[in-house]
Design a protein around this motif. Structure first.
Motif, PDB file in Angstrom:
ATOM      1  N   ASN A  71       0.828  -1.203   0.000  1.00  0.00           N
ATOM      2  CA  ASN A  71       0.000   0.000   0.000  1.00  0.00           C
ATOM      3  C   ASN A  71       0.866   1.258   0.000  1.00  0.00           C
ATOM      4  N   TYR A  72       1.923   1.237   0.791  1.00  0.00           N
ATOM      5  CA  TYR A  72       2.820   2.381   0.860  1.00  0.00           C
ATOM      6  C   TYR A  72       3.527   2.588  -0.481  1.00  0.00           C
ATOM      7  N   LEU A  73       4.008   1.492  -1.075  1.00  0.00           N
ATOM      8  CA  LEU A  73       4.678   1.603  -2.375  1.00  0.00           C
ATOM      9  C   LEU A  73       3.735   2.115  -3.455  1.00  0.00           C
ATOM     10  N   GLU A  74       2.483   1.720  -3.414  1.00  0.00           N
ATOM     11  CA  GLU A  74       1.521   2.217  -4.397  1.00  0.00           C
ATOM     12  C   GLU A  74       1.403   3.734  -4.319  1.00  0.00           C
ATOM     13  N   GLN A  75       1.405   4.270  -3.111  1.00  0.00           N
ATOM     14  CA  GLN A  75       1.356   5.726  -2.933  1.00  0.00           C
ATOM     15  C   GLN A  75       2.626   6.382  -3.468  1.00  0.00           C
ATOM     16  N   VAL A  76       3.764   5.805  -3.128  1.00  0.00           N
ATOM     17  CA  VAL A  76       5.053   6.348  -3.571  1.00  0.00           C
ATOM     18  C   VAL A  76       5.152   6.325  -5.095  1.00  0.00           C
ATOM     19  N   PHE A  77       4.735   5.220  -5.704  1.00  0.00           N
ATOM     20  CA  PHE A  77       4.836   5.113  -7.158  1.00  0.00           C
ATOM     21  C   PHE A  77       3.828   6.008  -7.874  1.00  0.00           C
ATOM     22  N   GLY A  78       2.741   6.340  -7.207  1.00  0.00           N
ATOM     23  CA  GLY A  78       1.824   7.333  -7.768  1.00  0.00           C
ATOM     24  C   GLY A  78       2.522   8.681  -7.921  1.00  0.00           C
ATOM     25  N   VAL A  79       3.288   9.057  -6.921  1.00  0.00           N
ATOM     26  CA  VAL A  79       4.053  10.309  -6.966  1.00  0.00           C
ATOM     27  C   VAL A  79       5.128  10.232  -8.049  1.00  0.00           C
ATOM     28  N   LEU A  80       5.837   9.103  -8.117  1.00  0.00           N
ATOM     29  CA  LEU A  80       6.897   8.933  -9.114  1.00  0.00           C
ATOM     30  C   LEU A  80       6.337   8.931 -10.537  1.00  0.00           C
ATOM     31  N   ARG A  81       5.138   8.396 -10.695  1.00  0.00           N
ATOM     32  CA  ARG A  81       4.498   8.404 -12.012  1.00  0.00           C
ATOM     33  C   ARG A  81       4.148   9.832 -12.420  1.00  0.00           C
ATOM     34  N   LYS A  82       3.573  10.587 -11.508  1.00  0.00           N
ATOM     35  CA  LYS A  82       3.228  11.983 -11.793  1.00  0.00           C
ATOM     36  C   LYS A  82       4.459  12.825 -12.110  1.00  0.00           C
ATOM     37  N   ALA A  83       5.596  12.454 -11.525  1.00  0.00           N
ATOM     38  CA  ALA A  83       6.845  13.176 -11.763  1.00  0.00           C
ATOM     39  C   ALA A  83       7.523  12.748 -13.062  1.00  0.00           C
ATOM     40  N   GLY A  84       6.971  11.731 -13.731  1.00  0.00           N
ATOM     41  CA  GLY A  84       7.544  11.286 -14.994  1.00  0.00           C
ATOM     42  C   GLY A  84       8.766  10.393 -14.852  1.00  0.00           C
ATOM     43  N   ILE A  85       8.917   9.778 -13.697  1.00  0.00           N
ATOM     44  CA  ILE A  85      10.067   8.900 -13.459  1.00  0.00           C
ATOM     45  C   ILE A  85       9.733   7.461 -13.825  1.00  0.00           C
ATOM     46  N   VAL A  86       8.495   7.056 -13.585  1.00  0.00           N
ATOM     47  CA  VAL A  86       8.035   5.717 -13.957  1.00  0.00           C
ATOM     48  C   VAL A  86       6.745   5.829 -14.760  1.00  0.00           C
ATOM     49  N   VAL A  87       6.436   4.762 -15.457  1.00  0.00           N
ATOM     50  CA  VAL A  87       5.140   4.632 -16.136  1.00  0.00           C
ATOM     51  C   VAL A  87       4.503   3.341 -15.644  1.00  0.00           C
ATOM     52  N   SER A  88       3.182   3.351 -15.594  1.00  0.00           N
ATOM     53  CA  SER A  88       2.482   2.144 -15.172  1.00  0.00           C
ATOM     54  C   SER A  88       1.948   1.414 -16.394  1.00  0.00           C
ATOM     55  N   VAL A  89       1.961   0.089 -16.297  1.00  0.00           N
ATOM     56  CA  VAL A  89       1.441  -0.774 -17.360  1.00  0.00           C
ATOM     57  C   VAL A  89       0.299  -1.571 -16.742  1.00  0.00           C
ATOM     58  N   LYS A  90      -0.881  -1.410 -17.287  1.00  0.00           N
ATOM     59  CA  LYS A  90      -2.073  -2.073 -16.744  1.00  0.00           C
ATOM     60  C   LYS A  90      -2.217  -3.485 -17.298  1.00  0.00           C
ATOM     61  N   GLY A  91      -3.005  -4.288 -16.610  1.00  0.00           N
ATOM     62  CA  GLY A  91      -3.365  -5.614 -17.097  1.00  0.00           C
ATOM     63  C   GLY A  91      -2.443  -6.708 -16.618  1.00  0.00           C
ATOM     64  N   ALA A  92      -2.715  -7.916 -17.141  1.00  0.00           N
ATOM     65  CA  ALA A  92      -1.904  -9.079 -16.783  1.00  0.00           C
ATOM     66  C   ALA A  92      -0.461  -8.827 -17.204  1.00  0.00           C
ATOM     67  N   GLY A  93       0.448  -9.125 -16.333  1.00  0.00           N
ATOM     68  CA  GLY A  93       1.862  -8.882 -16.620  1.00  0.00           C
ATOM     69  C   GLY A  93       2.236  -7.422 -16.492  1.00  0.00           C
ATOM     70  N   GLY A  94       1.346  -6.624 -15.919  1.00  0.00           N
ATOM     71  CA  GLY A  94       1.597  -5.195 -15.767  1.00  0.00           C
ATOM     72  C   GLY A  94       2.470  -4.898 -14.565  1.00  0.00           C
ATOM     73  N   GLY A  95       2.652  -3.647 -14.331  1.00  0.00           N
ATOM     74  CA  GLY A  95       3.480  -3.192 -13.227  1.00  0.00           C
ATOM     75  C   GLY A  95       4.027  -1.820 -13.553  1.00  0.00           C
ATOM     76  N   TYR A  96       5.267  -1.593 -13.156  1.00  0.00           N
ATOM     77  CA  TYR A  96       5.906  -0.298 -13.395  1.00  0.00           C
ATOM     78  C   TYR A  96       7.219  -0.484 -14.136  1.00  0.00           C
ATOM     79  N   MET A  97       7.504   0.509 -14.976  1.00  0.00           N
ATOM     80  CA  MET A  97       8.767   0.574 -15.717  1.00  0.00           C
ATOM     81  C   MET A  97       9.327   1.983 -15.562  1.00  0.00           C
TER      82      MET A  97
END
Length: 146
Positions: free
Chosen positions: A40-66
């Protein structure tokens, strides 16, 4: 400035994602398990990192962050600023007019420390962290216990 849990965990998780991505997304569940951090904590952190343009999220099976960019192009400064805000050793909120002593201290101490720390953080990349992480993994897996 003391780096908060958000900054420390975010940096750890990004090293993990960069080291384990192999060109595809990395499950945040796996990162949370490997790094022993709350999902849960990482999901919050990665939301911030996504908004900052550091990571992108990939939805669906086999998804995650890059990573949004090559790890060599992402600095520790950029990551920590996204998670913590700008670095400053002295609290500047509500500063008033400076007298000569305060101005001298600000210019010769606080501003200089801020500049040097920011330069240092800007010189460290995610790629460098991943390299040392992998070296440490290789070293620890080759240790022999007597």
């Amino acid at each position: 400035m003391k780096v908060s849990t958000k900054g420390r965990y975010g940096l750890r998780a990004l090293v993990d994602v960069a080291a384990n991505s192999q060109g595809g997304p990395v499950s945040l569940v796996q990162t949370a398990n490997r790094q022993n951090i709350s999902l849960n904590y990482l999901e919050q952190v990665f939301g911030v990192l996504r908004k900052a343009g550091i990571v992108v999220s990939v939805k669906g099976a086999g998804g995650g962050y890059m990573l949004a960019r090559d790890a060599a192009c992402i600095t520790v400064k950029e990551i920590l600023e996204a998670l913590e805000g700008e670095f400053s050793i002295a609290d500047r909120a509500g500063e008033q007019e400076y007298d000569a002593v305060q101005k001298a201290i600000r210019e010769l101490v606080w501003d200089e420390v801020d500049q040097r720390v920011n330069e240092f953080l800007a010189q460290r990349t995610l790629e460098q962290l991943v390299k040392v992480y992998r070296e440490n993994l290789d070293y620890s897996s080759n240790m022999y216990y007597i």
